[in-house]
Design a protein around this motif. Sequence first.
Motif: not given
Length: 265
Positions: A171-175, A205-210, A223-233
């Motif tokens: 469930r957790t991203i390493a890289a 990757i997933a919430n408690e419900d999978g 939050g833990p499920y979000q990653v910043d988008g790239i400005s202009g891309a």
Amino acid sequence: MADPLTLWRGFLARPNDDRVKTFGVAVLVAFVCAAVVSATSVTLKPLQDAHLEAERAARMEAMLDTLPEMRGLMQEAGVTALETRMINLSDGSFAPDLDPVNFDVAAADDPDSSIAIPPEADVAGLKRRENHAPVYLLERDGELMLLVLPMRATGYQSTITAMLAVQPDLRTIAALTITGQGETPGLGARIAEPDWAALWPGKEIANEDGEIVIEVVRGTATGPYQVDGISGATRSSNAVGAMLTFWLGDLGYGPFLDRLESEGL
């Protein structure tokens, strides 16, 4: 009937501004060029494949270098590289009869070795998905220590390919490492930069419900499920998010992850 040599001499004897000769020479040049290109392509394909495999291996090594603890685990396990195994994407089972060395992602274009993706499910813009895929595992004493999943998606200007490393909890991203892209230099191409790659480790990757909920957002992740988008891309970074959504879902590695979680290695 005139012999070919006589016809050829008659053709060469025509004036250079003769339309028949002009057209004939054009056809001949086109044919010769096509033959040369075809022969070159066939001759160089093994070298191209070897180059691509070497580049993939180098990027895999670079990704592992971002996970120092993995190097220690690999030394403990007595291995220098992750184990490559083929899986059946439809049910998540291992496919021991398939040789990973001979796997070709172009299988996705072959109707006999792929499936059509329903438009409503094709968030990654792939149209077709191969029946089998390689996965890379690091295990110790029968326990999974790291799982690496290759994936791809259609970006703004190119096909984006990546390697997603997942922790043993699945469930957790390493890289996340972008292994190939042809996006706009200075904009979309920034998805391959280390600074953006550094935002992914530790994300869920997933919430408690999978449910697969990892996403790329505009602005700042909250939050833990979000990653910043790239400005202009936006389109390129969103394509990476869509890539994970598809490949971690039911038509991608979802069945394999479910089976791995319930049955283990």
